[in-house]
Write a protein that holds these residues in place. Structure first.
Motif, PDB file in Angstrom:
ATOM      1  N   LEU A  13       0.739  -1.368  -0.202  1.00 20.76           N
ATOM      2  CA  LEU A  13      -0.230   0.052  -0.033  1.00 20.76           C
ATOM      3  C   LEU A  13       0.671   0.771  -0.209  1.00 20.76           C
ATOM      4  N   GLY A  14       1.933   1.045   0.914  1.00 21.09           N
ATOM      5  CA  GLY A  14       2.939   2.277   0.500  1.00 21.09           C
ATOM      6  C   GLY A  14       3.921   2.419  -0.286  1.00 21.09           C
ATOM      7  N   PHE A  15       4.164   1.538  -0.980  1.00 18.09           N
ATOM      8  CA  PHE A  15       5.180   1.306  -1.883  1.00 18.09           C
ATOM      9  C   PHE A  15       3.944   2.210  -3.698  1.00 18.09           C
ATOM     10  N   ILE A  16       3.367   1.492  -3.287  1.00 21.13           N
ATOM     11  CA  ILE A  16       2.497   1.580  -4.757  1.00 21.13           C
ATOM     12  C   ILE A  16       2.141   3.492  -4.564  1.00 21.13           C
ATOM     13  N   LYS A  17       1.578   3.958  -3.593  1.00 27.00           N
ATOM     14  CA  LYS A  17       1.455   5.231  -3.568  1.00 27.00           C
ATOM     15  C   LYS A  17       2.367   6.203  -4.024  1.00 27.00           C
ATOM     16  N   VAL A  18       3.654   5.362  -3.379  1.00 22.74           N
ATOM     17  CA  VAL A  18       4.690   6.320  -3.881  1.00 22.74           C
ATOM     18  C   VAL A  18       5.571   6.201  -5.532  1.00 22.74           C
ATOM     19  N   LEU A  19       5.108   5.387  -5.722  1.00 26.65           N
ATOM     20  CA  LEU A  19       4.822   5.101  -7.463  1.00 26.65           C
ATOM     21  C   LEU A  19       4.120   5.712  -8.124  1.00 26.65           C
ATOM     22  N   GLU A  20       2.555   6.141  -7.012  1.00 25.97           N
ATOM     23  CA  GLU A  20       1.427   6.979  -8.197  1.00 25.97           C
ATOM     24  C   GLU A  20       2.020   8.539  -7.470  1.00 25.97           C
ATOM     25  N   TRP A  21       2.612   8.310  -6.568  1.00 30.43           N
ATOM     26  CA  TRP A  21       3.567  10.415  -7.028  1.00 30.43           C
ATOM     27  C   TRP A  21       4.650  10.479  -7.868  1.00 30.43           C
ATOM     28  N   LEU A  22       5.171   9.495  -7.865  1.00 30.01           N
ATOM     29  CA  LEU A  22       6.154  10.052  -8.528  1.00 30.01           C
ATOM     30  C   LEU A  22       5.971   9.599 -10.423  1.00 30.01           C
ATOM     31  N   PHE A  23       4.960   9.148 -10.204  1.00 34.75           N
ATOM     32  CA  PHE A  23       4.430   8.985 -12.002  1.00 34.75           C
ATOM     33  C   PHE A  23       3.659  10.003 -11.991  1.00 34.75           C
ATOM     34  N   ALA A  24       3.004  10.552 -11.428  1.00 32.32           N
ATOM     35  CA  ALA A  24       1.978  11.859 -11.541  1.00 32.32           C
ATOM     36  C   ALA A  24       2.553  12.788 -11.644  1.00 32.32           C
ATOM     37  N   ILE A  25       3.700  13.324 -11.668  1.00 34.89           N
ATOM     38  CA  ILE A  25       4.964  14.311 -10.913  1.00 34.89           C
ATOM     39  C   ILE A  25       5.575  13.836 -12.888  1.00 34.89           C
ATOM     40  N   PHE A  26       6.110  12.967 -13.066  1.00 33.12           N
ATOM     41  CA  PHE A  26       6.262  12.269 -14.609  1.00 33.12           C
ATOM     42  C   PHE A  26       5.308  12.892 -15.622  1.00 33.12           C
TER      43      PHE A  26
ATOM     44  N   ALA B 162      -0.830  13.574   0.742  1.00 35.22           N
ATOM     45  CA  ALA B 162      -2.082  13.357   1.677  1.00 35.22           C
ATOM     46  C   ALA B 162      -1.654  12.373   2.032  1.00 35.22           C
ATOM     47  N   ALA B 163      -1.886  11.671   0.999  1.00 38.30           N
ATOM     48  CA  ALA B 163      -2.684  10.120   1.187  1.00 38.30           C
ATOM     49  C   ALA B 163      -1.025   9.241   2.035  1.00 38.30           C
ATOM     50  N   LEU B 164      -0.020   9.796   1.835  1.00 42.63           N
ATOM     51  CA  LEU B 164       0.763   9.042   2.100  1.00 42.63           C
ATOM     52  C   LEU B 164       1.432   9.504   3.461  1.00 42.63           C
ATOM     53  N   VAL B 165       1.499  11.376   3.682  1.00 42.97           N
ATOM     54  CA  VAL B 165       1.079  11.667   5.158  1.00 42.97           C
ATOM     55  C   VAL B 165       0.370  11.156   6.118  1.00 42.97           C
TER      56      VAL B 165
ATOM     57  N   LEU C 190       1.951   6.738   6.867  1.00 42.08           N
ATOM     58  CA  LEU C 190       2.645   6.814   7.436  1.00 42.08           C
ATOM     59  C   LEU C 190       3.121   7.545   8.516  1.00 42.08           C
ATOM     60  N   ARG C 191       2.263   8.833   8.713  1.00 41.91           N
ATOM     61  CA  ARG C 191       2.245   9.543  10.171  1.00 41.91           C
ATOM     62  C   ARG C 191       1.415   9.249  11.046  1.00 41.91           C
ATOM     63  N   PHE C 192       0.270   8.945  10.101  1.00 40.72           N
ATOM     64  CA  PHE C 192      -0.939   8.894  11.016  1.00 40.72           C
ATOM     65  C   PHE C 192      -1.642   7.654  10.949  1.00 40.72           C
ATOM     66  N   HIS C 193      -0.983   6.302  11.072  1.00 41.30           N
ATOM     67  CA  HIS C 193      -1.112   4.886  10.389  1.00 41.30           C
ATOM     68  C   HIS C 193      -2.483   4.864  11.122  1.00 41.30           C
ATOM     69  N   SER C 194      -2.135   4.673  12.809  1.00 43.55           N
ATOM     70  CA  SER C 194      -3.210   4.198  13.588  1.00 43.55           C
ATOM     71  C   SER C 194      -4.935   5.215  13.197  1.00 43.55           C
ATOM     72  N   LEU C 195      -4.296   5.940  13.409  1.00 45.25           N
ATOM     73  CA  LEU C 195      -5.788   7.059  12.251  1.00 45.25           C
ATOM     74  C   LEU C 195      -6.566   6.273  11.113  1.00 45.25           C
ATOM     75  N   TYR C 196      -5.682   5.789  10.582  1.00 38.87           N
ATOM     76  CA  TYR C 196      -6.121   5.658   9.302  1.00 38.87           C
ATOM     77  C   TYR C 196      -7.233   3.753   9.967  1.00 38.87           C
ATOM     78  N   GLY C 197      -6.333   3.092  10.626  1.00 38.61           N
ATOM     79  CA  GLY C 197      -6.697   1.500  11.029  1.00 38.61           C
ATOM     80  C   GLY C 197      -8.136   1.860  11.001  1.00 38.61           C
ATOM     81  N   GLU C 198      -8.210   2.461  12.726  1.00 38.06           N
ATOM     82  CA  GLU C 198      -9.312   2.698  13.933  1.00 38.06           C
ATOM     83  C   GLU C 198     -10.334   3.369  13.059  1.00 38.06           C
ATOM     84  N   ASN C 199     -10.057   4.492  12.159  1.00 38.96           N
ATOM     85  CA  ASN C 199     -11.594   4.782  11.278  1.00 38.96           C
ATOM     86  C   ASN C 199     -11.892   4.169  10.567  1.00 38.96           C
ATOM     87  N   LYS C 200     -13.223   3.848  10.358  1.00 40.24           N
ATOM     88  CA  LYS C 200     -13.391   2.450   9.808  1.00 40.24           C
ATOM     89  C   LYS C 200     -14.193   3.957   8.112  1.00 40.24           C
ATOM     90  N   LYS C 201     -13.956   5.088   8.412  1.00 47.19           N
ATOM     91  CA  LYS C 201     -14.166   5.862   6.885  1.00 47.19           C
ATOM     92  C   LYS C 201     -13.395   6.258   6.371  1.00 47.19           C
TER      93      LYS C 201
END
Length: 256
Positions: A33-46, A129-132, A135-146
């Motif tokens: 999930l994190g690795f693909i988001k990095v690729l999405e970020w890079l290829f969007a710039i390209f 924004a999704a990477l931040v 990576l930084r608030f993964h607990s919130l990402y896992g606890e909040n089902k929405k």
């Protein structure tokens, strides 16, 4: 007893930096999930960089004939956002003396090009924004089902939009190539219809960067479409399906 030394003024910056970066789980970049988001970020710039920074040149030569007539070279610069009807060039007049007439290229292909670049910019911002958050608030990402559900819906939308944008820009680029080739430039000049006038092709546009931008568009589609599965695994739908599968497997074992 000696009093403790007061903290230096410069310690506040490093402490704040450690507090912000200390909770970043860089190891999650090794997960799909994190690795693909990095690729999405890079290829969007390209993608939006290759399309938005493109510029090309086309041209032709006009020889009015006769011993006193000199050959005129026409050079036309064009680029993003490909509003070709706003790109002027000077057509020589073989009947007058040193007179020229202003013409314009034909076509407006700004809609697919601007949609492609805009989608790339929004993909870049959302992925960052999704990477931040991941990576930084993964607990919130896992606890909040929405949040995983919203991420899944946005990912599906971006995958669909990238397919549409890449296909539309690919068709638009084909039309741009047809409108900017030297043969089209010669056909648009009435002076080339003269009997003694000889018009030849000049500079041929180099469209390599534009072709690469279309390729990046389809790569972005594949990345976002593939990421749908990994984001789906974070949602409650997949979490609810897992216990049912485990119960079914346990029941089959008990029957044996």
């Amino acid at each position: 007893m000696s009093e403790p030394a007061a903290p230096a003024a410069g310690d506040k910056g490093p402490r704040l930096q450690d507090r912000v970066l200390g909770g970043v789980r860089w190891g999650r970049l090794q997960e799909p999930l994190g690795f693909i988001k990095v690729l999405e970020w890079l290829f969007a710039i390209f993608a939006f960089g290759a399309c938005g920074s493109f510029s090309g040149e086309t041209g032709a030569t006009v020889n009015c004939g006769g011993e006193t007539k000199e050959m005129s070279a026409i050079s036309v610069q064009f680029g993003y956002p490909f509003r070709l009807y706003q790109v002027p060039f000077e057509m020589p007049d073989c009947e007058g003396e040193s007179e020229t007439r202003t013409l314009h290229l034909i076509g407006d292909f700004s809609a697919p090009a601007e949609f492609f670049v805009t989608l790339g910019v929004f993909s870049f911002l959302y992925t960052m924004a999704a990477l931040v958050l991941y990576l930084r608030f993964h607990s919130l990402y896992g606890e909040n089902k929405k949040l995983p559900f919203a991420d899944f819906c946005v990912t599906v939308c971006f995958a669909f939009f990238w397919l549409v944008a890449a296909a539309a820009w690919g068709k638009g680029l084909t039309d741009v190539k047809a409108a900017t080739r030297p043969a089209s430039l010669i056909a648009a000049m009435a002076v080339c219809q003269g009997q003694e006038v000889v018009c030849n092709a000049g500079t041929t546009p180099a469209m390599g960067l534009a072709n690469i931008s279309v390729l990046f568009g389809f790569i972005n589609f594949l990345l976002w479409a593939g990421n749908c599965w990994f984001v789906l695994k974070e949602t409650s739908w997949q979490a609810q399906a897992a216990p049912h599968d485990s119960a079914a497997e346990q029941g089959a074992i008990d029957k044996q």
